[in-house]
Write a protein that holds these residues in place. Structure first.
Motif, PDB file in Angstrom:
ATOM      1  N   ASP A  31      11.391  -4.265   7.234  1.00 17.60           N
ATOM      2  CA  ASP A  31      10.424  -3.213   6.702  1.00 17.60           C
ATOM      3  C   ASP A  31      10.707  -2.881   5.279  1.00 17.60           C
ATOM      4  OD1 ASP A  31       9.106  -2.963   9.134  1.00 17.60           O
ATOM      5  OD2 ASP A  31      10.227  -1.224   9.916  1.00 17.60           O
ATOM      6  N   TYR A  32       9.897  -2.694   4.398  1.00 11.45           N
ATOM      7  CA  TYR A  32      10.156  -2.206   2.873  1.00 11.45           C
ATOM      8  C   TYR A  32       9.460  -1.272   2.719  1.00 11.45           C
ATOM      9  CZ  TYR A  32       5.938  -4.734   1.958  1.00 11.45           C
ATOM     10  OH  TYR A  32       4.852  -5.245   1.736  1.00 11.45           O
ATOM     11  N   GLU A  33       9.811  -0.504   1.590  1.00  9.44           N
ATOM     12  CA  GLU A  33       9.237   0.398   0.882  1.00  9.44           C
ATOM     13  C   GLU A  33       9.604   0.411  -0.832  1.00  9.44           C
ATOM     14  OE1 GLU A  33      10.435   4.270   2.575  1.00  9.44           O
ATOM     15  OE2 GLU A  33       8.655   4.348   4.050  1.00  9.44           O
ATOM     16  N   ASN A  34       8.509   0.945  -1.562  1.00 11.27           N
ATOM     17  CA  ASN A  34       8.900   1.052  -3.021  1.00 11.27           C
ATOM     18  C   ASN A  34       9.233  -0.482  -3.632  1.00 11.27           C
ATOM     19  OD1 ASN A  34       8.876   3.966  -2.826  1.00 11.27           O
ATOM     20  ND2 ASN A  34      10.919   3.881  -2.039  1.00 11.27           N
ATOM     21  N   LEU A  35       8.455  -1.122  -2.918  1.00  6.73           N
ATOM     22  CA  LEU A  35       8.437  -2.657  -3.584  1.00  6.73           C
ATOM     23  C   LEU A  35       7.776  -2.717  -5.067  1.00  6.73           C
ATOM     24  CD1 LEU A  35       9.106  -5.578  -3.226  1.00  6.73           C
ATOM     25  CD2 LEU A  35       7.027  -6.012  -1.969  1.00  6.73           C
ATOM     26  N   ASP A  36       8.317  -3.327  -5.889  1.00  7.93           N
ATOM     27  CA  ASP A  36       7.663  -3.597  -7.034  1.00  7.93           C
ATOM     28  C   ASP A  36       8.052  -5.156  -7.384  1.00  7.93           C
ATOM     29  OD1 ASP A  36       6.832  -1.050  -7.608  1.00  7.93           O
ATOM     30  OD2 ASP A  36       8.741  -0.546  -9.119  1.00  7.93           O
ATOM     31  N   THR A  37       7.126  -6.080  -7.563  1.00  4.40           N
ATOM     32  CA  THR A  37       7.201  -7.340  -7.367  1.00  4.40           C
ATOM     33  C   THR A  37       6.087  -8.107  -8.305  1.00  4.40           C
ATOM     34  OG1 THR A  37       7.841  -9.411  -6.295  1.00  4.40           O
ATOM     35  CG2 THR A  37       6.266  -7.752  -5.355  1.00  4.40           C
ATOM     36  N   VAL A  38       6.562  -9.033  -8.879  1.00  2.00           N
ATOM     37  CA  VAL A  38       5.446 -10.024  -9.265  1.00  2.00           C
ATOM     38  C   VAL A  38       4.978 -10.963  -8.487  1.00  2.00           C
ATOM     39  CG1 VAL A  38       5.098 -12.049 -11.122  1.00  2.00           C
ATOM     40  CG2 VAL A  38       6.585  -9.884 -11.851  1.00  2.00           C
ATOM     41  N   PHE A  39       3.863 -11.192  -8.201  1.00  2.00           N
ATOM     42  CA  PHE A  39       3.154 -12.185  -7.141  1.00  2.00           C
ATOM     43  C   PHE A  39       2.807 -13.429  -7.553  1.00  2.00           C
ATOM     44  CE2 PHE A  39      -0.158  -9.346  -8.030  1.00  2.00           C
ATOM     45  CZ  PHE A  39      -1.427 -10.272  -8.033  1.00  2.00           C
ATOM     46  N   ILE A  40       2.397 -13.317  -8.816  1.00  2.00           N
ATOM     47  CA  ILE A  40       1.833 -14.490  -9.658  1.00  2.00           C
ATOM     48  C   ILE A  40       2.089 -14.214 -10.898  1.00  2.00           C
ATOM     49  CG2 ILE A  40       0.074 -15.800 -10.526  1.00  2.00           C
ATOM     50  CD1 ILE A  40      -1.481 -15.260  -7.821  1.00  2.00           C
ATOM     51  N   ARG A  41       2.705 -15.144 -11.822  1.00  2.00           N
ATOM     52  CA  ARG A  41       3.097 -15.018 -12.941  1.00  2.00           C
ATOM     53  C   ARG A  41       1.791 -14.796 -14.111  1.00  2.00           C
ATOM     54  NH1 ARG A  41       6.340 -19.781 -16.616  1.00  2.00           N
ATOM     55  NH2 ARG A  41       6.636 -18.505 -18.538  1.00  2.00           N
ATOM     56  N   ASP A  42       2.158 -13.918 -15.010  1.00  2.00           N
ATOM     57  CA  ASP A  42       1.206 -13.472 -16.116  1.00  2.00           C
ATOM     58  C   ASP A  42      -0.032 -12.592 -15.342  1.00  2.00           C
ATOM     59  OD1 ASP A  42       2.537 -14.875 -17.839  1.00  2.00           O
ATOM     60  OD2 ASP A  42       1.581 -16.613 -17.385  1.00  2.00           O
ATOM     61  N   VAL A  43       0.522 -12.043 -14.047  1.00  6.41           N
ATOM     62  CA  VAL A  43      -0.530 -11.157 -13.409  1.00  6.41           C
ATOM     63  C   VAL A  43       0.206  -9.853 -13.191  1.00  6.41           C
ATOM     64  CG1 VAL A  43      -2.074 -10.845 -11.386  1.00  6.41           C
ATOM     65  CG2 VAL A  43      -1.953 -12.922 -12.498  1.00  6.41           C
ATOM     66  N   PRO A  44      -0.463  -8.577 -13.445  1.00  6.17           N
ATOM     67  CA  PRO A  44       0.288  -7.327 -13.202  1.00  6.17           C
ATOM     68  C   PRO A  44       0.928  -7.561 -11.958  1.00  6.17           C
ATOM     69  CG  PRO A  44      -1.936  -7.118 -14.182  1.00  6.17           C
ATOM     70  CD  PRO A  44      -1.918  -8.387 -14.128  1.00  6.17           C
ATOM     71  N   PRO A  45       2.037  -6.725 -11.860  1.00  9.07           N
ATOM     72  CA  PRO A  45       2.615  -6.689 -10.395  1.00  9.07           C
ATOM     73  C   PRO A  45       2.277  -5.841  -9.506  1.00  9.07           C
ATOM     74  CG  PRO A  45       3.921  -5.486 -12.218  1.00  9.07           C
ATOM     75  CD  PRO A  45       2.845  -6.037 -12.739  1.00  9.07           C
ATOM     76  N   ILE A  46       2.848  -5.967  -8.076  1.00  4.72           N
ATOM     77  CA  ILE A  46       2.344  -5.236  -7.249  1.00  4.72           C
ATOM     78  C   ILE A  46       3.498  -4.038  -7.311  1.00  4.72           C
ATOM     79  CG2 ILE A  46       2.440  -4.766  -4.644  1.00  4.72           C
ATOM     80  CD1 ILE A  46       1.835  -7.727  -4.348  1.00  4.72           C
ATOM     81  N   GLU A  47       2.987  -2.770  -7.264  1.00  4.80           N
ATOM     82  CA  GLU A  47       3.627  -1.549  -7.332  1.00  4.80           C
ATOM     83  C   GLU A  47       3.633  -0.394  -6.201  1.00  4.80           C
ATOM     84  OE1 GLU A  47       3.569  -0.484 -12.044  1.00  4.80           O
ATOM     85  OE2 GLU A  47       1.651  -0.387 -10.934  1.00  4.80           O
ATOM     86  N   ALA A  48       4.873   0.113  -5.929  1.00  3.46           N
ATOM     87  CA  ALA A  48       5.007   1.041  -4.727  1.00  3.46           C
ATOM     88  C   ALA A  48       4.484   0.582  -3.211  1.00  3.46           C
ATOM     89  CB  ALA A  48       4.475   2.191  -5.178  1.00  3.46           C
ATOM     90  N   ALA A  49       4.617  -0.955  -3.034  1.00  2.00           N
ATOM     91  CA  ALA A  49       4.127  -1.431  -1.925  1.00  2.00           C
ATOM     92  C   ALA A  49       5.130  -0.893  -0.730  1.00  2.00           C
ATOM     93  CB  ALA A  49       4.002  -2.844  -2.050  1.00  2.00           C
ATOM     94  N   ALA A  50       4.795  -0.910   0.622  1.00  6.23           N
ATOM     95  CA  ALA A  50       5.180  -0.533   1.694  1.00  6.23           C
ATOM     96  C   ALA A  50       4.702  -1.648   2.778  1.00  6.23           C
ATOM     97  CB  ALA A  50       5.332   0.877   2.013  1.00  6.23           C
ATOM     98  N   GLY A  51       5.349  -2.257   3.732  1.00  3.02           N
ATOM     99  CA  GLY A  51       5.058  -2.902   4.774  1.00  3.02           C
ATOM    100  C   GLY A  51       6.136  -3.437   5.375  1.00  3.02           C
ATOM    101  N   HIS A  52       5.921  -4.885   6.035  1.00  2.34           N
ATOM    102  CA  HIS A  52       6.771  -5.527   6.941  1.00  2.34           C
ATOM    103  C   HIS A  52       6.662  -7.041   6.339  1.00  2.34           C
ATOM    104  CE1 HIS A  52       8.901  -6.816  10.391  1.00  2.34           C
ATOM    105  NE2 HIS A  52       8.374  -7.518  10.469  1.00  2.34           N
ATOM    106  N   ALA A  53       7.765  -7.707   6.738  1.00  4.47           N
ATOM    107  CA  ALA A  53       8.037  -9.181   5.873  1.00  4.47           C
ATOM    108  C   ALA A  53       8.658  -9.688   7.275  1.00  4.47           C
ATOM    109  CB  ALA A  53       8.785  -9.097   4.764  1.00  4.47           C
ATOM    110  N   SER A  54       8.372 -11.145   7.516  1.00  2.00           N
ATOM    111  CA  SER A  54       9.174 -12.077   8.399  1.00  2.00           C
ATOM    112  C   SER A  54       9.211 -13.485   7.889  1.00  2.00           C
ATOM    113  CB  SER A  54       8.601 -11.991   9.723  1.00  2.00           C
ATOM    114  OG  SER A  54       7.254 -12.506   9.529  1.00  2.00           O
ATOM    115  N   LEU A  55      10.515 -14.100   8.495  1.00  2.22           N
ATOM    116  CA  LEU A  55      10.585 -15.534   8.057  1.00  2.22           C
ATOM    117  C   LEU A  55      11.040 -16.068   9.290  1.00  2.22           C
ATOM    118  CD1 LEU A  55      11.200 -17.774   6.092  1.00  2.22           C
ATOM    119  CD2 LEU A  55      13.436 -17.258   6.060  1.00  2.22           C
ATOM    120  N   ILE A  56       9.823 -17.014   9.605  1.00  6.05           N
ATOM    121  CA  ILE A  56      10.239 -17.742  11.239  1.00  6.05           C
ATOM    122  C   ILE A  56      10.020 -19.234  10.938  1.00  6.05           C
ATOM    123  CG2 ILE A  56       9.205 -17.674  13.323  1.00  6.05           C
ATOM    124  CD1 ILE A  56       8.119 -15.234  13.006  1.00  6.05           C
TER     125      ILE A  56
END
Length: 652
Positions: A31-56
């Motif tokens: 789980d994550y909180e307070n995520l600030d990340t670029v998701f596509i270059r030259d596009v405004p980033p995602i801010e203050a995100a919270a949710g879940h991630a998985s790698l399977i």
């Protein structure tokens, strides 16, 4: 390292399974909180995100329960419910995708679609401030995880709901508003559809613009619009007040080139729409249908390049020019046909807001057997609007069968019904002048000429009449093309008149026959009262008097067949014989003979009752049939019948 600025991770889970001769199976979850990340270059980033991630098994998925993107314009975009997926992390520069779910202002959503590798609004030559309102959208983005991503390498499909929308850009010069519209966008184009209003006019349809390299940014609106008086007011198409009533639908298509006024085409069957053109005494009821087509250019004011109307017997084709304030400047119709009574070019010239336009008719034909020049004056059935001036320059004004005024010119004031002066040539021959005045919703005419003989000859009444002054009055009575008339002619001379010659030959007045074949018989006064219908003249009383003779006449004359059925009294030597006129009708002396005249005007059959010569004038009616006016299509009004039966000048 490059994209994640910060994040707080929790509930980390990791598992790995190793088998000989196989790559390890790996699972990672957190789980994550307070995520600030670029998701596509030259596009405004995602801010203050919270949710879940998985790698399977090399498939990476990250979902958001909350978070936002701050667009360059329009504020934050809520991305709660959005997910991002890499199908196989082992593939370098491999595919990735995002399932979008957003809630924002319309401006923010469009601003995001115009960022970096997308550039969708720029390619469409549209501003991101296209509309105000809220946008809730969901869709799919697919692209490659690579640097220098080009727009062609991004595939997207998005559907959304736009609420409380207001735009002054979608339809230039007009405010488009809607409580809710549906949006769809993909690489081929963007469309917005649903029900709304342009100004105060209800509309339903779709706006669409293409995307891609071949797109020039032209938008198109297709759908339907309410056709009503508020449509005319909103689009300022120059119609006088009251021209439109009721409400119907019109199909409309608007082409919106970037940076240019939109071009529109509209068509309606006019169901539910009432139309009125008082200047032509024409109206279309709301229960009837027709065909209306309008094409032009939007703007301030709009330009109407062509208008075509075919409804209720009216056919019109022309163009309309408006003033800057939206009032009518000119409407030029190359041809207007209304039933079988009007076929002419017509021009309407505006005279300002709320005022009826001036009507100019140049050429063509008007048939008074089927209509009137009265227009829609105060006597015309209840319409009290001010009428505009009318100028007529007709090739033909048809009064009845066989009587046509050619080169007819008239300037009329329609403010209280048609009134004014006119000129014309009777059947293309002698010129007459006159006046027209309103009478019971139609037009009454006074016609004058300084060559009465030529006028009567041209009208087919008296072929060999010469000279004389004429005053003819035509007053409309009940029925289309029906007039009650009176005729006065002073100092006319008749030569070679077959009907009169036959009469004189029958009564053996030799001297008068010689006079008729020579210089002609002079009549100092000719008077008549008659009923004129499209096909017949009913002569109720007529007289011609001169020093040589007097003639009275009554009966029927068929304008189409030129057949006559007349009766009367002929009184030779009228100057002497009229001494007993106190007891006789006008044109009859104390001594006279009754006659009948039937058949073609050129060669009538004449019969005379010789016994009537011994009958005093006051008893001469004993040898006559009842005068015309006893009923039928050419009958007089009842009060006129009673007066006629009274006999004599007092009865008339």
């Amino acid at each position: 390292d490059k994209n994640v600025t910060r994040a707080d991770l929790s509930n980390l889970q990791f598992a790995a399974r190793f088998r000989p001769d196989h790559d390890p199976d790996v699972f990672l979850g957190f789980d994550y909180e307070n995520l600030d990340t670029v998701f596509i270059r030259d596009v405004p980033p995602i801010e203050a995100a919270a949710g879940h991630a998985s790698l399977i098994d090399s498939r990476f998925v990250i979902t958001t329960d909350r978070g936002h993107v701050t667009a360059a314009q329009g504020g934050r975009i809520d991305i709660s419910g959005t997910s991002f997926m890499i199908p196989d992390v082992n593939i370098d520069r491999g595919p990735a995708g995002a399932r979008l779910k957003t809630d924002s202002t319309i401006t923010a959503a469009l601003s995001l679609l115009d960022e970096g590798p997308f550039g969708f609004m720029t390619k469409a030559n549209l501003p991101v401030t296209l509309a105000d309102g809220r946008a809730q959208m969901s869709g799919q983005l697919d692209f490659l995880l690579k640097n220098d991503l080009s727009p062609d390498e991004v595939a997207f499909s998005v559907n959304g709901r736009l609420s409380d929308l207001r735009s002054e850009t979608l339809v230039p010069g007009r405010v488009l508003a809607a409580s809710g519209l549906d949006l769809h966008g993909d690489n081929a184009g963007i469309s917005v559809s649903g029900e709304g209003r342009i100004g105060g006019v209800p509309v339903e349809g779709q706006w669409r613009t293409a995307l891609g390299e071949e797109s020039d940014g032209t938008g198109r609106v297709t759908g339907s619009v309410e056709l009503s008086e508020r449509f005319a007011d909103e689009f300022r198409i120059g119609l006088p007040p009251g021209s439109l009533s009721g409400a119907g639908r019109a199909n409309i298509e608007i082409t919106l080139p970037p940076g240019e006024p939109g071009r529109f085409e509209m068509r309606s069957d006019l169901s539910g729409v009432g139309l009125s053109v008082p200047q032509l005494s024409w109206a279309l009821g709301t229960q009837a249908t027709g065909d209306l087509q309008v094409a032009g250019t939007l703007g301030e004011p709009p330009k109407i390049d062509s208008i075509t109307l075919d409804a209720a017997g009216l056919e019109a084709r022309g163009a309309v020019t408006l003033n800057d304030d939206g009032t009518l400047s000119r409407a030029v119709f190359s041809r207007v046909r209304l039933g079988t009574w009007l076929d002419a070019p017509v021009e309407l010239q505006g005279r300002g807001a709320g005022r009826a336009p001036q009507v100019l008719v140049s050429g063509g034909m008007v048939d008074l057997r089927q209509t009137s020049l009265a227009g829609d004056g105060s006597g015309g059935g209840g319409a009290n609007r001010e009428g505009g001036p009318v100028s007529l320059a007709l090739d033909r004004l048809i009064i009845s069968d066989g009587i046509v005024l050619r080169d007819f010119r008239a300037d009329l004031d329609m403010s209280g019904g048609a009134s004014g002066s006119f000129t014309g040539q009777v059947n293309g021959g002698p010129q007459v002048t006159g006046r027209v005045a309103p009478k019971d919703g139609r037009s009454a005419f006074q016609i004058r000429s300084q060559d009465a003989g030529a006028v009567l000859a041209a009208a087919g009444m008296l072929r060999q009449a010469r000279d004389g002054e004429m005053n003819l009055v035509l007053v409309p009575v009940s029925g289309a093309g029906r007039y009650e008339g009176s005729l006065e002619v002073k100092n006319v001379r008749l030569t070679d008149a077959p009907a009169l010659a036959a009469l004189l030959n029958t009564v053996s007045v030799v001297g008068l026959l010689d006079q008729l074949s020579g210089e002609g018989i002079h009549f100092s006064e000719v008077t008549s009262r008659f009923l004129l219908t499209p096909r017949r003249v009913t002569l109720m009383s007529g007289s011609a008097v001169g020093a040589s003779m007097g003639v009275s006449m009554e009966g029927y004359y068929d304008l189409e067949s030129t057949m006559m059925d007349m009766q009367g009294v002929v009184s030779p030597f009228y100057l002497v014989n009229s001494a007993g006129g106190l007891f006789t009708r006008r044109g009859e002396g104390l001594v006279g003979m009754t006659y009948t005249m039937r058949g073609p005007v050129a060669q009538p059959s004449v019969s005379v009752n010789p016994l009537s010569v011994f009958t005093p004038g006051m008893f001469r009616n004993l040898f006559r049939r009842p005068p015309p006016g006893g009923g039928g299509s050419d009958g007089l009004a009842p009060e006129r019948q009673r007066q006629q039966r009274g006999g004599g000048e007092a009865g008339q």
